[in-house]
Scaffold this motif. Sequence first.
Motif, PDB file in Angstrom:
ATOM      1  N   GLY A 115     -20.159  -0.896-114.489  1.00  0.00           N
ATOM      2  CA  GLY A 115     -20.959   0.684-116.058  1.00  0.00           C
ATOM      3  C   GLY A 115     -22.214   1.450-115.658  1.00  0.00           C
ATOM      4  N   THR A 116     -22.715   0.707-114.906  1.00  0.00           N
ATOM      5  CA  THR A 116     -24.489   1.177-113.592  1.00  0.00           C
ATOM      6  C   THR A 116     -23.382   2.294-113.302  1.00  0.00           C
ATOM      7  OG1 THR A 116     -25.160  -1.128-114.037  1.00  0.00           O
ATOM      8  CG2 THR A 116     -26.053   0.132-112.520  1.00  0.00           C
ATOM      9  N   ASN A 206     -25.667  -4.043-127.214  1.00  0.00           N
ATOM     10  CA  ASN A 206     -26.082  -4.888-126.880  1.00  0.00           C
ATOM     11  C   ASN A 206     -27.480  -4.875-127.372  1.00  0.00           C
ATOM     12  OD1 ASN A 206     -25.551  -4.834-123.831  1.00  0.00           O
ATOM     13  ND2 ASN A 206     -25.104  -2.752-124.385  1.00  0.00           N
ATOM     14  N   ASP A 234     -21.469   6.330-124.350  1.00  0.00           N
ATOM     15  CA  ASP A 234     -21.350   5.675-122.841  1.00  0.00           C
ATOM     16  C   ASP A 234     -21.042   4.152-123.926  1.00  0.00           C
ATOM     17  OD1 ASP A 234     -21.703   2.616-121.429  1.00  0.00           O
ATOM     18  OD2 ASP A 234     -23.830   3.112-121.305  1.00  0.00           O
ATOM     19  N   LYS A 263     -15.676  -2.008-117.946  1.00  0.00           N
ATOM     20  CA  LYS A 263     -15.072  -3.057-118.567  1.00  0.00           C
ATOM     21  C   LYS A 263     -13.521  -3.393-118.912  1.00  0.00           C
ATOM     22  CE  LYS A 263     -19.149  -4.911-120.603  1.00  0.00           C
ATOM     23  NZ  LYS A 263     -20.087  -6.130-120.131  1.00  0.00           N
TER      24      LYS A 263
HETATM   25  N1  PLP Z   1     -23.445   0.582-120.263  1.00  0.00           N
HETATM   26  C1  PLP Z   1     -22.962  -0.106-120.923  1.00  0.00           C
HETATM   27  C2  PLP Z   1     -23.153  -0.300-122.883  1.00  0.00           C
HETATM   28  C3  PLP Z   1     -23.111  -1.988-121.164  1.00  0.00           C
HETATM   29  O1  PLP Z   1     -22.882  -2.871-121.549  1.00  0.00           O
HETATM   30  C4  PLP Z   1     -22.979  -2.396-119.729  1.00  0.00           C
HETATM   31  C5  PLP Z   1     -22.644  -3.827-119.513  1.00  0.00           C
HETATM   32  O2  PLP Z   1     -22.755  -4.705-119.864  1.00  0.00           O
HETATM   33  C6  PLP Z   1     -23.753  -0.992-118.716  1.00  0.00           C
HETATM   34  C7  PLP Z   1     -23.353   0.072-118.902  1.00  0.00           C
HETATM   35  C8  PLP Z   1     -23.442  -1.460-117.496  1.00  0.00           C
HETATM   36  O3  PLP Z   1     -21.705  -1.826-116.686  1.00  0.00           O
HETATM   37  P1  PLP Z   1     -22.600  -2.946-116.300  1.00  0.00           P
HETATM   38  O4  PLP Z   1     -22.817  -4.691-115.956  1.00  0.00           O
HETATM   39  O5  PLP Z   1     -20.429  -3.127-115.403  1.00  0.00           O
HETATM   40  O6  PLP Z   1     -22.582  -2.110-114.616  1.00  0.00           O
END
Ligand code: PLP
Length: 423
Positions: A115-116, A206, A234, A263
């Motif tokens: 996700g990052t 979050n 996102d 995810k």
């Molecule tokens: N964006 C959201 C809304 C998230 O909740 C997360 C991780 O929980 C991310 C991005 C980042 O994803 P990753 O942990 O796979 O890098």
Amino acid sequence: MRHDESRRLYDRALSVLAGGVNSSVRATQPYPFFVERGDGAHVIDADGNRYIDYVMGYGPLLYGHDAPEPVQAAVQKHSAAGPMYGAPTEIEVEHAEFVARHVPSVEMIRFVNSGTEATVSAVRLARATTGRDKIVIMQGGYHGAQESTLVKGEPGNVHPSTRGIPDSFAEHTIPVPFNDEETVREVFEQHGDDIAAVMTEPILANTGIVAPVDGYLQTLRDITEEHGSLLIFDEVITGFRVGGLQCAQGKFGVTPDITTFGKIIGGGFPVGAIGGKAQLVEQFTPGGDVFQSGTFSGHPVTMAAGHEYLNFAAENDVYDHVNRLGDDLRAGISDILEDQAPEYTVVGTDSMFKTMFTRDGVTPKNGADVSKAETDRWERVFWQEMKDHGVFLTANQFESQFVSYAHTDEDIERTLEAYKEAL
Ligand code: PLP
């Protein structure tokens, strides 16, 4: 419960893994339990203790720990066949076609590994498209471990939220309260010509779980259009969890320019993706000149698992099941809270839920007031009690929890019993 083996493994881990873990949220107090294996909606730790699991890998495991048979078969086939080549495969195309067919904003997609990575590339794409640097994000939102969004503050007073990020990143990011039209309008009046994008989770997941108030996402859509900025949703958490196959954007009827995923679309394997209108996504190299690349991106095993995951959801009553259990769980927790702890609140939607230990309730703006939440009570007392009663929740007070297709009515009943005793 005994935890001797977990304790021993943690001691070993501490000398070779930073903090004993590979992702900071896993370092629960006083030490994490180490998982031996999963079984449906449950995990079994290294000492043989069994827990009903609502962490679900922090969101990816829509089916719990036993993926449907077609997912398992596809994973075996693709790992035995390669498992990767540094050349394209048909399964990447099939997975992309599926996502583009169902998600309103997506015509074209680029798969990445987290996700990052997805949010980093989405921000880069927005900046390249508009020739502007600033991005607006939501206070309490999370977009992964990237420099541009790991900031805190409010308009005019923004700082990196961790050491190691230059202040210059914070200069380009404007965090505003969620569900607050007035502030976002003011920010656009002041900086409209410099704003590349507004990036938000459609539901903040979050910082407790905070739904958008009626019309808020549409306001963001209108205001970004008015100023020639892009709207990025996102959907790393909400994608293929909230709103079924159309994701949260389908549920709320607002179509962003760019969507980030992670995810669930990886079927339990590392994944991320950036989707949107073809004319935007096409700007990525090699067709365009916005650099994007990744050794593992579009990994055949991930693509196969993700594709069969979504296919299964399209052909079965997955969302009906998980959403009904989510409703039952939230209703049950709400009754228990009313009786035993009326100052606390249960929040959530679809198959997401969380109990907020804050005496001031949960405001639509920032979710729970982080400064007033009884985080210690959640993390050091309640979470531990639930674990001792055989229920695995997210240890952080602000992280969402998830019901999977593998959970049963009996799991929900047992969880509610545990809630009563733990409270
Ligand atoms: N964006 C959201 C809304 C998230 O909740 C997360 C991780 O929980 C991310 C991005 C980042 O994803 P990753 O942990 O796979 O890098």
